[in-house]
Design an enzyme around this catalytic site. Structure first.
Site, PDB file in Angstrom:
ATOM      1  N   ASP A   1       3.085  -5.389   8.053  1.00  0.00           N
ATOM      2  CA  ASP A   1       1.960  -4.799   8.132  1.00  0.00           C
ATOM      3  C   ASP A   1       0.603  -5.667   7.760  1.00  0.00           C
ATOM      4  O   ASP A   1       0.683  -6.309   6.983  1.00  0.00           O
ATOM      5  CB  ASP A   1       1.919  -3.798   6.646  1.00  0.00           C
ATOM      6  CG  ASP A   1       0.705  -2.711   6.552  1.00  0.00           C
ATOM      7  OD1 ASP A   1      -0.453  -3.334   7.041  1.00  0.00           O
ATOM      8  OD2 ASP A   1       0.704  -1.830   5.997  1.00  0.00           O
TER       9      ASP A   1
ATOM     10  N   ARG B   1     -12.157  -4.907  -6.801  1.00  0.00           N
ATOM     11  CA  ARG B   1     -11.713  -5.421  -5.579  1.00  0.00           C
ATOM     12  C   ARG B   1     -12.886  -5.793  -4.496  1.00  0.00           C
ATOM     13  O   ARG B   1     -13.721  -4.932  -4.394  1.00  0.00           O
ATOM     14  CB  ARG B   1     -10.641  -4.878  -4.830  1.00  0.00           C
ATOM     15  CG  ARG B   1      -9.909  -5.060  -3.746  1.00  0.00           C
ATOM     16  CD  ARG B   1      -8.937  -4.283  -3.153  1.00  0.00           C
ATOM     17  NE  ARG B   1      -9.670  -3.255  -2.270  1.00  0.00           N
ATOM     18  CZ  ARG B   1      -9.213  -2.695  -1.155  1.00  0.00           C
ATOM     19  NH1 ARG B   1      -7.679  -2.829  -0.889  1.00  0.00           N
ATOM     20  NH2 ARG B   1      -9.534  -1.700  -0.531  1.00  0.00           N
TER      21      ARG B   1
ATOM     22  N   PHE C   1       0.837  -1.190  -0.058  1.00  0.00           N
ATOM     23  CA  PHE C   1      -0.064  -0.022   0.008  1.00  0.00           C
ATOM     24  C   PHE C   1       0.884   1.205  -0.028  1.00  0.00           C
ATOM     25  O   PHE C   1       2.089   1.207   0.626  1.00  0.00           O
ATOM     26  CB  PHE C   1      -0.918   0.023   1.417  1.00  0.00           C
ATOM     27  CG  PHE C   1      -1.922   0.989   1.061  1.00  0.00           C
ATOM     28  CD1 PHE C   1      -2.959   0.920   0.395  1.00  0.00           C
ATOM     29  CD2 PHE C   1      -1.726   2.102   1.928  1.00  0.00           C
ATOM     30  CE1 PHE C   1      -4.150   1.892   0.284  1.00  0.00           C
ATOM     31  CE2 PHE C   1      -3.073   3.233   1.677  1.00  0.00           C
ATOM     32  CZ  PHE C   1      -4.033   3.058   1.113  1.00  0.00           C
TER      33      PHE C   1
ATOM     34  N   TYR D   1     -10.006  -0.368  11.225  1.00  0.00           N
ATOM     35  CA  TYR D   1     -11.098   0.099  10.708  1.00  0.00           C
ATOM     36  C   TYR D   1     -11.675  -0.853   9.403  1.00  0.00           C
ATOM     37  O   TYR D   1     -12.756  -0.634   9.107  1.00  0.00           O
ATOM     38  CB  TYR D   1     -11.214   1.623  10.225  1.00  0.00           C
ATOM     39  CG  TYR D   1      -9.919   1.806   9.301  1.00  0.00           C
ATOM     40  CD1 TYR D   1      -9.931   1.591   7.946  1.00  0.00           C
ATOM     41  CD2 TYR D   1      -9.012   2.434   9.868  1.00  0.00           C
ATOM     42  CE1 TYR D   1      -8.926   1.907   7.225  1.00  0.00           C
ATOM     43  CE2 TYR D   1      -7.823   2.888   9.062  1.00  0.00           C
ATOM     44  CZ  TYR D   1      -7.860   2.616   7.631  1.00  0.00           C
ATOM     45  OH  TYR D   1      -6.824   2.831   7.153  1.00  0.00           O
ATOM     46  N   LYS D   2     -10.905  -1.754   9.201  1.00  0.00           N
ATOM     47  CA  LYS D   2     -11.226  -2.617   7.990  1.00  0.00           C
ATOM     48  C   LYS D   2     -12.040  -3.958   8.722  1.00  0.00           C
ATOM     49  O   LYS D   2     -12.979  -3.606   9.074  1.00  0.00           O
ATOM     50  CB  LYS D   2     -10.016  -3.058   7.375  1.00  0.00           C
ATOM     51  CG  LYS D   2      -9.176  -2.137   6.795  1.00  0.00           C
ATOM     52  CD  LYS D   2      -7.936  -2.344   6.053  1.00  0.00           C
ATOM     53  CE  LYS D   2      -7.135  -1.168   5.414  1.00  0.00           C
ATOM     54  NZ  LYS D   2      -7.670  -0.554   4.434  1.00  0.00           N
TER      55      LYS D   2
END
Length: 397
Positions: free
Chosen positions: A190, A356, A130, A213-214
């Site tokens: 990560d 996605r 990312f 938050y995912k």
């Protein structure tokens, strides 16, 4: 439109009836007209979150005022919430701190790693990480190399994402960590796209960073976390919260003992409230069941999409090699995704051409996967995405 060659909807419903996680779906707010396949970007809201935040506002802040730092436990939240989160990444109590953002946590981990290897100058990342991870690496002004094995003796630190944000491809964490350590380098993982979706174990690594938050459903902008597994690691961001005695108000910095030395500043109490509501759910979840359902959902999705469309699979076909997201390639991916969202199937787009879809096993069902695949096939077959309105880019894709 092609016919499905795999399970029909009735068979999917039968799988859902036997799902040991099925009761958790009722603990989330899910609009009835939406199939939400974006849990890998922002998780659905736990039903208890609104009440938990309201209690913090009305009962704690409203009535206890500044006393809430003591009486409501606000002051200790970076550590107490860290201990609650630790089991989800295979970590021991006292090794995880919560607060700040993923970018800040990445900076802290890399800076600490470089200090632990002062005679080495090279940072290794992954060009497909990312972007924030790679952007933060650039800020150190060191030589940066793309990840390949074996590593040479110039490498100080390696930063990798367990699950790739675009493709869903998964690294073998224990194997890679062992190879990095054998080369004398520091390993940082990560786990933003894996925690809450599969059994994560970073206990053998030196550092790990992640967001909440995912898949963890902590809410938009929920605080990140940092795992530290090195007794000599130093926090280069010497904020007042990490002082050995913050309320002594000394003129110079003295780091606290233990994981608290990796705090930085005052925690965002309202965000912590929503996250704690989510962790109340995760305290009761068996991650082995989560992983098993994730594999079932994602495998079904691949089979259905490939039975009815010509989309090109980007994610690994082998479930052991992927996380809980599936990506397909389409040359007009952005308008296709906009059209899907208008039809109630919410995924997201990643440039240049990736559709996605993230599968959160606590609230996504097999019938949702079936219905989503049916809608995707319809949008592509009827070319609904060609409507000019779908070409207009929104700020967030």
């Amino acid at each position: 439109m092609k016919e499905f060659r795999v399970l029909d909807r009735e068979a999917c419903a039968a799988l859902d009836a036997e799902d040991p996680l099925r009761s958790f779906r009722d603990e989330f707010v899910l609009p009835s007209d939406v199939i939400y396949l974006v849990g890998n970007s922002l998780g659905a809201m736990p039903r208890a979150a609104a009440g938990r935040v309201a209690r913090t506002v009305e009962e704690e802040w409203g009535k206890q005022l500044v006393g809430g730092w003591n009486s409501a436990g606000w002051y200790a939240q970076p550590l107490t919430v860290g201990d609650r989160l630790a089991p989800l990444i295979g970590a021991a109590p006292g090794t995880v701190v919560v607060g700040n953002t993923t970018s800040i946590a990445v900076y802290q981990a890399v800076a600490a790693a470089l200090r632990l290897r002062p005679t080495r100058s090279v940072i290794v990342g992954d060009v497909t990480n990312f972007p924030t991870d790679n952007y933060m690496l650039e800020s150190f002004g060191r030589e940066i190399r793309d990840f390949t094995l074996p590593l040479d003796e110039d490498v100080a630190v390696v930063l990798l994402s367990e699950v790739n944000y675009r493709t869903g491809e998964r690294y073998d964490v224990p194997a890679v960590t062992a190879q990095v350590h054998a080369a004398g380098a520091i390993m940082i993982w990560d786990v933003c796209h894996s925690v809450g979706a599969l059994e994560v174990d970073v206990s053998g690594a030196d550092f790990a960073v992640g967001c909440t938050y995912k898949y963890l459903n902590g809410g938009p902008g929920a605080p990140a976390f940092l795992y530290v597994n090195h007794p000599d690691a130093e926090n280069v961001l010497s904020g007042w919260y990490a002082h050995a005695e913050p309320f002594a108000f000394e003129p110079t910095f003295r780091p606290a003992e233990g994981i608290r030395r990796f705090t930085v500043s005052t925690p965002h109490v309202l965000s912590f409230a929503a996250l704690e509501a989510a962790l109340d759910i995760w305290d009761r979840v068996d991650m082995r069941q989560v992983r098993a359902k994730s594999i079932s959902l994602t495998t079904l999705f691949i089979d259905l999409i490939e039975s009815t469309t010509d989309l090109q699979l980007v994610s690994p076909r082998d479930p052991a090699m992927r996380g809980s997201q599936i990506s397909f390639r389409h040359p007009d991916g952005y308008p296709v995704m906009r059209a899907l969202i208008d039809k109630g199937v919410h995924g997201d787009f990643r440039a240049p051409d990736i559709l996605r879809f993230g599968f959160a096993p606590l609230y996504i069902r097999h019938v949702d996967v079936y219905d989503a695949a049916t809608t995707i096939a319809e949008v592509l077959d009827k070319e609904l995405w060609r409507d000019e309105k779908y070409t207009q880019r929104l700020a967030v894709t």
